[in-house]
Design a protein around this motif. Structure first.
Motif, PDB file in Angstrom:
ATOM      1  N   ALA A  54       0.818  -1.213   0.000  1.00  0.00           N
ATOM      2  CA  ALA A  54       0.000   0.000   0.000  1.00  0.00           C
ATOM      3  C   ALA A  54       0.853   1.266   0.000  1.00  0.00           C
ATOM      4  CB  ALA A  54      -0.916   0.002   1.218  1.00  0.00           C
ATOM      5  N   PHE A  55       2.151   1.124   0.274  1.00  0.00           N
ATOM      6  CA  PHE A  55       3.040   2.282   0.343  1.00  0.00           C
ATOM      7  C   PHE A  55       4.009   2.362  -0.832  1.00  0.00           C
ATOM      8  CE2 PHE A  55       1.316   2.277   4.510  1.00  0.00           C
ATOM      9  CZ  PHE A  55       1.472   3.552   5.028  1.00  0.00           C
ATOM     10  N   ILE A  56       4.387   1.221  -1.394  1.00  0.00           N
ATOM     11  CA  ILE A  56       5.318   1.240  -2.516  1.00  0.00           C
ATOM     12  C   ILE A  56       4.691   1.975  -3.693  1.00  0.00           C
ATOM     13  CG2 ILE A  56       6.527  -0.176  -4.231  1.00  0.00           C
ATOM     14  CD1 ILE A  56       6.897  -2.290  -2.087  1.00  0.00           C
ATOM     15  N   GLY A  57       5.419   2.943  -4.225  1.00  0.00           N
ATOM     16  CA  GLY A  57       4.918   3.752  -5.334  1.00  0.00           C
ATOM     17  C   GLY A  57       4.196   5.000  -4.881  1.00  0.00           C
ATOM     18  N   SER A  58       3.907   5.101  -3.572  1.00  0.00           N
ATOM     19  CA  SER A  58       3.235   6.284  -3.041  1.00  0.00           C
ATOM     20  C   SER A  58       4.246   7.379  -2.733  1.00  0.00           C
ATOM     21  CB  SER A  58       2.468   5.934  -1.762  1.00  0.00           C
ATOM     22  OG  SER A  58       1.477   4.972  -2.009  1.00  0.00           O
ATOM     23  N   ASN A  59       3.756   8.596  -2.610  1.00  0.00           N
ATOM     24  CA  ASN A  59       4.611   9.712  -2.252  1.00  0.00           C
ATOM     25  C   ASN A  59       5.076   9.568  -0.808  1.00  0.00           C
ATOM     26  OD1 ASN A  59       5.170  12.693  -1.284  1.00  0.00           O
ATOM     27  ND2 ASN A  59       5.183  12.737  -3.528  1.00  0.00           N
ATOM     28  N   ILE A  60       6.278  10.045  -0.512  1.00  0.00           N
ATOM     29  CA  ILE A  60       6.831   9.938   0.833  1.00  0.00           C
ATOM     30  C   ILE A  60       5.954  10.637   1.863  1.00  0.00           C
ATOM     31  CG2 ILE A  60       8.249  12.011   0.592  1.00  0.00           C
ATOM     32  CD1 ILE A  60       9.215   8.750   2.439  1.00  0.00           C
ATOM     33  N   SER A  61       5.098  11.554   1.414  1.00  0.00           N
ATOM     34  CA  SER A  61       4.187  12.245   2.326  1.00  0.00           C
ATOM     35  C   SER A  61       3.252  11.267   3.026  1.00  0.00           C
ATOM     36  CB  SER A  61       3.367  13.297   1.575  1.00  0.00           C
ATOM     37  OG  SER A  61       2.588  12.706   0.554  1.00  0.00           O
ATOM     38  N   LYS A  62       2.979  10.124   2.391  1.00  0.00           N
ATOM     39  CA  LYS A  62       2.117   9.116   3.009  1.00  0.00           C
ATOM     40  C   LYS A  62       2.789   8.533   4.246  1.00  0.00           C
ATOM     41  CE  LYS A  62      -0.724   5.076   1.868  1.00  0.00           C
ATOM     42  NZ  LYS A  62      -1.228   4.200   0.768  1.00  0.00           N
ATOM     43  N   PHE A  63       4.115   8.392   4.206  1.00  0.00           N
ATOM     44  CA  PHE A  63       4.862   7.929   5.376  1.00  0.00           C
ATOM     45  C   PHE A  63       4.937   9.044   6.414  1.00  0.00           C
ATOM     46  CE2 PHE A  63       8.792   7.494   7.796  1.00  0.00           C
ATOM     47  CZ  PHE A  63       8.698   6.186   8.246  1.00  0.00           C
ATOM     48  N   ILE A  64       5.180  10.272   5.972  1.00  0.00           N
ATOM     49  CA  ILE A  64       5.282  11.405   6.898  1.00  0.00           C
ATOM     50  C   ILE A  64       3.982  11.603   7.660  1.00  0.00           C
ATOM     51  CG2 ILE A  64       5.582  13.913   7.017  1.00  0.00           C
ATOM     52  CD1 ILE A  64       7.570  13.688   4.719  1.00  0.00           C
ATOM     53  N   ASP A  65       2.851  11.292   7.030  1.00  0.00           N
ATOM     54  CA  ASP A  65       1.552  11.431   7.701  1.00  0.00           C
ATOM     55  C   ASP A  65       1.433  10.511   8.921  1.00  0.00           C
ATOM     56  OD1 ASP A  65       0.671  13.362   5.969  1.00  0.00           O
ATOM     57  OD2 ASP A  65      -0.436  11.993   4.675  1.00  0.00           O
ATOM     58  N   LEU A  66       2.262   9.455   8.980  1.00  0.00           N
ATOM     59  CA  LEU A  66       2.236   8.532  10.114  1.00  0.00           C
ATOM     60  C   LEU A  66       3.036   9.058  11.301  1.00  0.00           C
ATOM     61  CD1 LEU A  66       2.784   5.105   8.278  1.00  0.00           C
ATOM     62  CD2 LEU A  66       0.612   6.159   8.945  1.00  0.00           C
ATOM     63  N   ILE A  67       3.834  10.091  11.061  1.00  0.00           N
ATOM     64  CA  ILE A  67       4.673  10.654  12.110  1.00  0.00           C
ATOM     65  C   ILE A  67       3.844  11.570  13.002  1.00  0.00           C
ATOM     66  CG2 ILE A  67       6.684  12.129  12.546  1.00  0.00           C
ATOM     67  CD1 ILE A  67       7.811  11.146   9.857  1.00  0.00           C
ATOM     68  N   HIS A  68       4.132  11.544  14.284  1.00  0.00           N
ATOM     69  CA  HIS A  68       3.398  12.375  15.236  1.00  0.00           C
ATOM     70  C   HIS A  68       3.452  13.835  14.793  1.00  0.00           C
ATOM     71  CE1 HIS A  68       2.160  14.261  18.981  1.00  0.00           C
ATOM     72  NE2 HIS A  68       1.791  13.072  19.428  1.00  0.00           N
ATOM     73  N   PRO A  69       2.317  14.547  14.847  1.00  0.00           N
ATOM     74  CA  PRO A  69       2.269  15.952  14.398  1.00  0.00           C
ATOM     75  C   PRO A  69       3.332  16.843  15.035  1.00  0.00           C
ATOM     76  CG  PRO A  69       0.055  15.141  14.767  1.00  0.00           C
ATOM     77  CD  PRO A  69       0.979  14.056  15.251  1.00  0.00           C
ATOM     78  N   GLU A  70       3.667  16.583  16.299  1.00  0.00           N
ATOM     79  CA  GLU A  70       4.657  17.416  16.981  1.00  0.00           C
ATOM     80  C   GLU A  70       6.072  17.177  16.443  1.00  0.00           C
ATOM     81  OE1 GLU A  70       4.435  16.830  21.162  1.00  0.00           O
ATOM     82  OE2 GLU A  70       2.376  17.567  21.337  1.00  0.00           O
ATOM     83  N   ASP A  71       6.273  16.044  15.761  1.00  0.00           N
ATOM     84  CA  ASP A  71       7.609  15.676  15.296  1.00  0.00           C
ATOM     85  C   ASP A  71       7.828  15.943  13.808  1.00  0.00           C
ATOM     86  OD1 ASP A  71       7.857  14.774  17.867  1.00  0.00           O
ATOM     87  OD2 ASP A  71       7.646  12.653  17.378  1.00  0.00           O
ATOM     88  N   GLN A  72       6.760  16.231  13.090  1.00  0.00           N
ATOM     89  CA  GLN A  72       6.872  16.330  11.633  1.00  0.00           C
ATOM     90  C   GLN A  72       7.716  17.510  11.167  1.00  0.00           C
ATOM     91  OE1 GLN A  72       3.054  16.280   9.709  1.00  0.00           O
ATOM     92  NE2 GLN A  72       2.525  14.252  10.459  1.00  0.00           N
ATOM     93  N   ASN A  73       7.591  18.646  11.820  1.00  0.00           N
ATOM     94  CA  ASN A  73       8.203  19.870  11.324  1.00  0.00           C
ATOM     95  C   ASN A  73       9.721  19.774  11.240  1.00  0.00           C
ATOM     96  OD1 ASN A  73       8.084  22.610  10.393  1.00  0.00           O
ATOM     97  ND2 ASN A  73       8.802  23.243  12.411  1.00  0.00           N
TER      98      ASN A  73
END
Length: 227
Positions: A54-73
């Motif tokens: 479900a992730f292969i071929g997707s934009n890296i933003s799909k992985f970043i969305d799994l990161i805690h909001p406080e840690d993304q920036n």
């Protein structure tokens, strides 16, 4: 050196088997030209519960969305450091990012992970085109997470000669110092004590091996913490 993307396609079972034998870390290869994840090892499903396909071929933003909001920036800022880097472009081993952040599992619970990203291929302008990242579960690896300090949720560094990691709060203080604000003004803006600001400033001077504020700002700019 060039690393053909075909080596990291979903069918790269040999690569997956090799990594599953030597590590529980998830291997992610990203094409930075279009931001798509070209390869993800099966450990991603094993460790975090998501179907790899479900992730292969997707934009890296799909992985970043799994990161805690406080840690993304800060993670995004760390990646942008590399994109802006043009020094030692012929030595990719000098360009890497180490990170610590919280990642959401398929259960909905966040857990601490660490990652290291190497840049394998560079374009004619010196900007990276292909990255290889390893992500591992801290709790699985160490059996605990209580050693992680709250003020150091995300750590990153760039290159062999770079400076020590700085925290989210230290980065905020650093930017305000560079803007010419006093300790009292910084304390008021961040809703912390002036003593805490002075402590952060002292730590920043030590981490950037600076003798004064001018040298702190210069070193921070050279290591791409400041623009």
């Amino acid at each position: 050196m060039s690393f053909p993307l075909s080596n990291f396609d979903q069918g790269g079972t040999l690569l997956s088997e090799i990594f599953s034998e030597i590590t529980d870390a998830t291997l992610i290869v990203t094409d930075l030209n279009d931001g798509r994840m070209r390869y993800i090892s099966s450990a991603f499903s094993k460790n975090f519960g998501y179907p790899t396909e479900a992730f292969i071929g997707s934009n890296i933003s799909k992985f970043i969305d799994l990161i805690h909001p406080e840690d993304q920036n800060l993670i995004i800022q760390s990646a942008e450091q590399i994109q802006r880097t043009k020094e030692n472009i012929h030595s990719p081993a000098n360009h890497r990012i180490l990170l610590r952040f919280r990642l959401k599992r398929s259960s909905g619970q966040y857990g601490w992970v660490e990652s290291i990203t190497h840049y394998l291929q560079y374009g004619p302008t010196g900007h990276p085109q292909l990255s290889l990242g390893l992500v591992w579960d801290v709790e699985t690896l160490f059996g605990k997470t209580d050693f992680i300090e709250e003020d150091s949720k995300i750590q990153s560094f760039l290159g062999k000669g770079s400076f020590q990691p700085i925290s989210n709060r230290e980065l905020e203080v650093l930017k305000l110092i560079a803007a010419g604000q006093t300790a009292r003004a910084i304390a008021s803006q961040l809703s912390i004590s002036e003593h805490t600001v002075i402590t952060h400033r002292k730590n920043l001077l030590a981490k950037f091996r600076a003798k004064n504020i001018a040298e702190l700002i210069r070193n921070a700019m050279r290591s791409y913490w400041l623009e």
